[in-house]
Design a protein around this motif. Structure first.
Motif, PDB file in Angstrom:
ATOM      1  N   ARG A  77      37.014  28.531  79.952  1.00 43.59           N
ATOM      2  CA  ARG A  77      36.828  27.696  78.739  1.00 43.59           C
ATOM      3  C   ARG A  77      36.482  26.271  79.014  1.00 43.59           C
ATOM      4  O   ARG A  77      36.762  25.594  79.856  1.00 43.59           O
ATOM      5  N   ILE A  78      35.732  25.609  77.926  1.00 42.85           N
ATOM      6  CA  ILE A  78      35.537  24.139  78.164  1.00 42.85           C
ATOM      7  C   ILE A  78      36.567  23.203  77.903  1.00 42.85           C
ATOM      8  O   ILE A  78      37.149  23.275  76.740  1.00 42.85           O
ATOM      9  N   ALA A  79      37.004  22.457  78.919  1.00 38.64           N
ATOM     10  CA  ALA A  79      38.221  21.644  78.631  1.00 38.64           C
ATOM     11  C   ALA A  79      37.643  20.273  77.809  1.00 38.64           C
ATOM     12  O   ALA A  79      38.187  19.608  77.138  1.00 38.64           O
ATOM     13  N   HIS A  80      36.468  19.822  78.214  1.00 37.42           N
ATOM     14  CA  HIS A  80      35.667  18.474  77.610  1.00 37.42           C
ATOM     15  C   HIS A  80      34.239  18.655  77.990  1.00 37.42           C
ATOM     16  O   HIS A  80      33.632  19.095  78.916  1.00 37.42           O
ATOM     17  N   SER A  81      33.572  18.122  76.798  1.00 42.89           N
ATOM     18  CA  SER A  81      31.987  18.141  76.921  1.00 42.89           C
ATOM     19  C   SER A  81      31.625  16.982  76.110  1.00 42.89           C
ATOM     20  O   SER A  81      32.371  16.767  75.148  1.00 42.89           O
ATOM     21  N   VAL A  82      30.621  16.472  76.512  1.00 42.69           N
ATOM     22  CA  VAL A  82      30.131  14.940  75.869  1.00 42.69           C
ATOM     23  C   VAL A  82      28.492  15.662  75.775  1.00 42.69           C
ATOM     24  O   VAL A  82      27.868  15.751  76.457  1.00 42.69           O
ATOM     25  N   LEU A  83      28.359  15.716  74.199  1.00 46.59           N
ATOM     26  CA  LEU A  83      26.772  15.976  73.781  1.00 46.59           C
ATOM     27  C   LEU A  83      26.090  14.724  73.296  1.00 46.59           C
ATOM     28  O   LEU A  83      27.159  13.988  72.643  1.00 46.59           O
ATOM     29  N   LYS A  84      25.157  14.384  73.617  1.00 45.26           N
ATOM     30  CA  LYS A  84      24.092  13.326  73.019  1.00 45.26           C
ATOM     31  C   LYS A  84      23.387  14.152  72.102  1.00 45.26           C
ATOM     32  O   LYS A  84      22.582  14.872  72.310  1.00 45.26           O
ATOM     33  N   ILE A  85      23.394  13.470  70.594  1.00 43.77           N
ATOM     34  CA  ILE A  85      22.650  14.182  69.583  1.00 43.77           C
ATOM     35  C   ILE A  85      22.106  12.968  68.708  1.00 43.77           C
ATOM     36  O   ILE A  85      22.803  12.237  68.171  1.00 43.77           O
ATOM     37  N   GLY A  86      20.766  12.720  69.297  1.00 44.98           N
ATOM     38  CA  GLY A  86      19.883  11.588  68.704  1.00 44.98           C
ATOM     39  C   GLY A  86      20.849  10.295  69.048  1.00 44.98           C
ATOM     40  O   GLY A  86      20.675  10.300  70.418  1.00 44.98           O
ATOM     41  N   ASP A  87      21.259   9.479  68.320  1.00 43.12           N
ATOM     42  CA  ASP A  87      21.765   8.120  68.787  1.00 43.12           C
ATOM     43  C   ASP A  87      23.574   8.326  68.807  1.00 43.12           C
ATOM     44  O   ASP A  87      24.123   7.362  69.041  1.00 43.12           O
ATOM     45  N   SER A  88      23.706   9.560  68.510  1.00 44.82           N
ATOM     46  CA  SER A  88      25.325   9.977  68.434  1.00 44.82           C
ATOM     47  C   SER A  88      25.805  10.589  69.518  1.00 44.82           C
ATOM     48  O   SER A  88      25.171  11.531  70.452  1.00 44.82           O
ATOM     49  N   ALA A  89      27.090  10.575  69.807  1.00 45.29           N
ATOM     50  CA  ALA A  89      27.872  11.189  70.839  1.00 45.29           C
ATOM     51  C   ALA A  89      28.678  12.151  70.069  1.00 45.29           C
ATOM     52  O   ALA A  89      29.237  11.853  69.111  1.00 45.29           O
ATOM     53  N   LEU A  90      28.979  13.466  70.625  1.00 44.28           N
ATOM     54  CA  LEU A  90      30.051  14.301  69.941  1.00 44.28           C
ATOM     55  C   LEU A  90      30.855  15.071  71.316  1.00 44.28           C
ATOM     56  O   LEU A  90      30.055  15.336  72.391  1.00 44.28           O
ATOM     57  N   TYR A  91      31.992  15.156  71.082  1.00 44.68           N
ATOM     58  CA  TYR A  91      32.827  15.768  72.280  1.00 44.68           C
ATOM     59  C   TYR A  91      33.118  17.118  71.649  1.00 44.68           C
ATOM     60  O   TYR A  91      33.365  17.222  70.504  1.00 44.68           O
ATOM     61  N   VAL A  92      33.053  18.173  72.454  1.00 39.00           N
ATOM     62  CA  VAL A  92      33.394  19.502  72.090  1.00 39.00           C
ATOM     63  C   VAL A  92      34.144  19.896  73.317  1.00 39.00           C
ATOM     64  O   VAL A  92      33.975  19.947  74.337  1.00 39.00           O
ATOM     65  N   GLY A  93      35.175  20.736  72.905  1.00 43.64           N
ATOM     66  CA  GLY A  93      36.174  21.644  73.912  1.00 43.64           C
ATOM     67  C   GLY A  93      36.801  22.469  73.266  1.00 43.64           C
ATOM     68  O   GLY A  93      37.096  22.596  71.861  1.00 43.64           O
ATOM     69  N   ASP A  94      37.737  23.245  74.085  1.00 42.86           N
ATOM     70  CA  ASP A  94      38.616  24.387  73.438  1.00 42.86           C
ATOM     71  C   ASP A  94      39.859  23.846  73.618  1.00 42.86           C
ATOM     72  O   ASP A  94      40.340  22.802  74.661  1.00 42.86           O
TER      73      ASP A  94
END
Length: 141
Positions: free
Chosen positions: A55-72
């Protein structure tokens, strides 16, 4: 002047890896960082099943000029309903994290996870404010 960053954080029940792939395809997200629970320190990983380690503990995505964190959500924590959007406050200072954490608890806020030192942060905690908005308060190493 406040010196912190505010980032939306999607918490999921074991589908974070699938969500990251979906956002890459649909939104052109760039994965800046990703770590599974299995890649954590040995004392944390011991006792986790192979499914939990993946499972994902932490991820950082760059979407355009924004950041989004996604995790379980971690094993043993209450599952989130469908998926939960939290806000992650990132500071550079433990005292600033403590100040914000305490202020968010005022007038009916609820502590979800005490503010404490972890393997990934000198000061990390989770609090839901009186409006029902959940914040992760995170101090950079």
């Amino acid at each position: 002047m406040m010196n912190f960053q505010l980032t939306p954080y999607l918490m999921l029940n074991g589908t974070a890896k699938e969500a990251v792939q979906f956002y890459q395809k649909v939104l052109g997200a760039e994965v800046v960082f990703i770590q599974t629970f299995g890649e954590g320190p040995e004392e944390f990983v011991n006792g986790l099943s192979s499914e939990e380690k993946g499972r994902i503990a932490h991820s950082v995505l760059k979407i355009g000029d924004s950041a989004l964190y996604v995790g379980d959500v971690e094993t043993g924590m209450a599952p989130v309903r469908g998926g939960q959007i939290m806000l992650c406050i990132t500071t550079r200072d433990v005292k600033e994290s403590q100040r914000l954490y305490e202020l968010l608890q005022k007038d009916g806020g609820v502590v979800n996870q005490p503010l404490q030192s972890t393997y990934f942060s000198p000061s990390y905690g989770v609090v839901t404010d009186r409006f029902g908005v959940t914040f992760q308060v995170f101090t950079r190493k």
